[in-house]
Design a protein around this motif. Sequence first.
Motif, PDB file in Angstrom:
ATOM      1  N   ARG A 136      43.157  45.714   2.847  1.00 26.65           N
ATOM      2  CA  ARG A 136      41.554  45.207   3.518  1.00 26.65           C
ATOM      3  C   ARG A 136      40.472  45.798   3.850  1.00 26.65           C
ATOM      4  O   ARG A 136      41.127  47.237   4.281  1.00 26.65           O
ATOM      5  CB  ARG A 136      42.028  44.138   3.986  1.00 26.65           C
ATOM      6  CG  ARG A 136      42.502  44.616   5.072  1.00 26.65           C
ATOM      7  CD  ARG A 136      43.147  43.267   6.145  1.00 26.65           C
ATOM      8  NE  ARG A 136      44.077  43.050   7.388  1.00 26.65           N
ATOM      9  CZ  ARG A 136      44.212  43.931   8.383  1.00 26.65           C
ATOM     10  NH1 ARG A 136      42.994  44.147   8.897  1.00 26.65           N
ATOM     11  NH2 ARG A 136      45.444  43.998   9.193  1.00 26.65           N
ATOM     12  N   GLY A 162      44.056  38.099   5.039  1.00 26.24           N
ATOM     13  CA  GLY A 162      43.463  39.076   3.684  1.00 26.24           C
ATOM     14  C   GLY A 162      44.073  40.041   3.094  1.00 26.24           C
ATOM     15  O   GLY A 162      43.730  40.277   2.156  1.00 26.24           O
ATOM     16  N   ASP A 163      44.972  40.342   4.068  1.00 36.11           N
ATOM     17  CA  ASP A 163      46.632  40.811   3.143  1.00 36.11           C
ATOM     18  C   ASP A 163      47.255  39.885   2.359  1.00 36.11           C
ATOM     19  O   ASP A 163      47.507  40.282   0.848  1.00 36.11           O
ATOM     20  CB  ASP A 163      47.842  41.380   5.019  1.00 36.11           C
ATOM     21  CG  ASP A 163      47.254  42.078   5.261  1.00 36.11           C
ATOM     22  OD1 ASP A 163      46.513  43.426   4.468  1.00 36.11           O
ATOM     23  OD2 ASP A 163      47.680  42.364   6.530  1.00 36.11           O
ATOM     24  N   ASN A 217      35.241  44.543  -5.216  1.00 40.87           N
ATOM     25  CA  ASN A 217      36.197  43.600  -5.820  1.00 40.87           C
ATOM     26  C   ASN A 217      36.397  43.952  -7.364  1.00 40.87           C
ATOM     27  O   ASN A 217      37.800  44.344  -8.006  1.00 40.87           O
ATOM     28  CB  ASN A 217      35.871  42.315  -5.731  1.00 40.87           C
ATOM     29  CG  ASN A 217      36.844  42.313  -4.486  1.00 40.87           C
ATOM     30  OD1 ASN A 217      37.339  42.800  -4.134  1.00 40.87           O
ATOM     31  ND2 ASN A 217      36.560  40.685  -4.213  1.00 40.87           N
ATOM     32  N   HIS A 243      38.862  42.072  -0.931  1.00 36.50           N
ATOM     33  CA  HIS A 243      38.238  41.187   0.220  1.00 36.50           C
ATOM     34  C   HIS A 243      37.417  39.639  -0.438  1.00 36.50           C
ATOM     35  O   HIS A 243      37.142  39.521  -1.899  1.00 36.50           O
ATOM     36  CB  HIS A 243      37.363  41.227   1.576  1.00 36.50           C
ATOM     37  CG  HIS A 243      36.176  41.765   0.429  1.00 36.50           C
ATOM     38  ND1 HIS A 243      35.474  43.162  -0.546  1.00 36.50           N
ATOM     39  CD2 HIS A 243      34.883  40.886   0.722  1.00 36.50           C
ATOM     40  CE1 HIS A 243      34.195  42.501  -1.108  1.00 36.50           C
ATOM     41  NE2 HIS A 243      33.534  42.312  -0.172  1.00 36.50           N
ATOM     42  N   ARG A 244      37.739  38.760   0.816  1.00 34.09           N
ATOM     43  CA  ARG A 244      36.875  37.327  -0.445  1.00 34.09           C
ATOM     44  C   ARG A 244      35.076  38.372  -0.235  1.00 34.09           C
ATOM     45  O   ARG A 244      34.679  37.936   0.737  1.00 34.09           O
ATOM     46  CB  ARG A 244      37.317  36.456   0.474  1.00 34.09           C
ATOM     47  CG  ARG A 244      38.467  35.776   0.569  1.00 34.09           C
ATOM     48  CD  ARG A 244      39.467  34.451   0.690  1.00 34.09           C
ATOM     49  NE  ARG A 244      40.032  34.279   1.105  1.00 34.09           N
ATOM     50  CZ  ARG A 244      40.778  33.867  -0.337  1.00 34.09           C
ATOM     51  NH1 ARG A 244      40.190  33.458  -1.403  1.00 34.09           N
ATOM     52  NH2 ARG A 244      42.428  33.314   0.410  1.00 34.09           N
ATOM     53  N   GLN A 260      34.013  48.216   4.338  1.00 32.45           N
ATOM     54  CA  GLN A 260      33.647  48.317   3.445  1.00 32.45           C
ATOM     55  C   GLN A 260      32.711  49.822   2.892  1.00 32.45           C
ATOM     56  O   GLN A 260      31.675  50.155   2.916  1.00 32.45           O
ATOM     57  CB  GLN A 260      32.479  47.246   2.711  1.00 32.45           C
ATOM     58  CG  GLN A 260      32.331  45.755   2.693  1.00 32.45           C
ATOM     59  CD  GLN A 260      30.910  44.891   1.760  1.00 32.45           C
ATOM     60  OE1 GLN A 260      30.094  45.805   1.484  1.00 32.45           O
ATOM     61  NE2 GLN A 260      31.624  43.707   1.922  1.00 32.45           N
ATOM     62  N   PHE A 300      45.783  37.728   0.666  1.00 33.93           N
ATOM     63  CA  PHE A 300      44.430  37.372  -0.382  1.00 33.93           C
ATOM     64  C   PHE A 300      44.959  38.288  -1.942  1.00 33.93           C
ATOM     65  O   PHE A 300      44.936  38.964  -2.807  1.00 33.93           O
ATOM     66  CB  PHE A 300      43.332  37.678   0.086  1.00 33.93           C
ATOM     67  CG  PHE A 300      42.395  37.307  -1.028  1.00 33.93           C
ATOM     68  CD1 PHE A 300      42.169  36.500  -2.092  1.00 33.93           C
ATOM     69  CD2 PHE A 300      41.273  38.825  -1.460  1.00 33.93           C
ATOM     70  CE1 PHE A 300      41.241  36.677  -3.363  1.00 33.93           C
ATOM     71  CE2 PHE A 300      40.960  38.981  -2.403  1.00 33.93           C
ATOM     72  CZ  PHE A 300      40.868  37.784  -2.575  1.00 33.93           C
ATOM     73  N   ILE A 301      45.427  40.245  -0.213  1.00 40.90           N
ATOM     74  CA  ILE A 301      45.630  41.308  -1.983  1.00 40.90           C
ATOM     75  C   ILE A 301      47.242  41.136  -2.292  1.00 40.90           C
ATOM     76  O   ILE A 301      46.950  41.513  -3.871  1.00 40.90           O
ATOM     77  CB  ILE A 301      45.300  42.666  -0.832  1.00 40.90           C
ATOM     78  CG1 ILE A 301      43.851  42.838   0.069  1.00 40.90           C
ATOM     79  CG2 ILE A 301      45.942  43.762  -1.495  1.00 40.90           C
ATOM     80  CD1 ILE A 301      43.868  43.261   0.715  1.00 40.90           C
ATOM     81  N   GLY A 305      37.615  47.803  -0.120  1.00 38.56           N
ATOM     82  CA  GLY A 305      38.750  47.084   0.508  1.00 38.56           C
ATOM     83  C   GLY A 305      38.347  45.695  -0.394  1.00 38.56           C
ATOM     84  O   GLY A 305      37.384  45.275  -0.896  1.00 38.56           O
TER      85      GLY A 305
END
Length: 309
Positions: free
Chosen positions: A21, A109-110, A83, A72-73, A46, A112-113, A70
């Motif tokens: 992230r 966030g982690d 992304n 991310h959403r 970012q 999600f990745i 990173g």
Amino acid sequence: MAASAEAGAPFRSGFACFVGRPNAGKSTLTNALVGSKVAITSGRPQTTRHAVRGIVHRDDAQLVLVDTPGLHRPRTLLGQRLNDVVRATLSEVDVVAFCVPANEAVGPGDRFIAGELARLPKRTPLVAVVTKSDLVSDRDALGAQLLAVCSLADFVDVVPVSAVSSFQVGLLADVLVSRLPPGPPLYPDGELTDEPEQVMVAELVREAALEGVRDELPHSLAVVVEEMIPREDRPADRPLLDVHVNVYVERQSQKAIVIGAKGARLKDVGTRARGQIEALLGTPVYLDLHVKVAKDWQRDPRQLRRLGF
């Protein structure tokens, strides 16, 4: 970062991607492994906006590190494109290193990745890298973080590191190299990155401009090098490179922040960036900075293309 090749062991070469992230320490770790600054760093999320390659030369291998934005959403078109850069990179590398800070709890966030990584081909090995380990003095707390990170995916190895104190940076290089295929070097000896000079110059200006800004402004900053030309009629022993750079923001109020009272802040940005640029290029530089407004560029496909995204 040198290592001795074992007798009879094949030379290895290939690509390792750092993913994580925003602000997980990927760029700082890339620089530590390469032993030179190839990626800009900042405490702002970012900071990295494209895949930056750093090359580690060893006696037994050539490890090409790919530092990515990173994951991310996304809330903007720029975020979606960043992304996309990460996903394209993940599909092309030999090993993926998932970076999670030691001093921050594993969060959405982690996870999600981890979900993104679960879509990779099973043949791509995943290494967990617990960054910023120097910020956790309690061994039990670090151990608990390692266990939490291990639960995110099926990792082949887990390595706590600190780029700041160099803790286990060499070990991480060994782990990544062990996952590369046998093969010849991919880049000439001594080359530390394949980034074009104009891109690196733009990034150094953006790094300087990010220092001390607040709120949403870091996301709104974009930098484009318009021209880099040697000054005419200069003696050979006193060259000067004219570098013309535009710094873009999204609103007039942001332009005033970047410039500062009576231009003081922009002057400071120029001074800090020029020193870094001269060190990079090995020549004196006249840095000409201009701040321009590109309204809502993060959401505008035409402007994103013009700014290189």
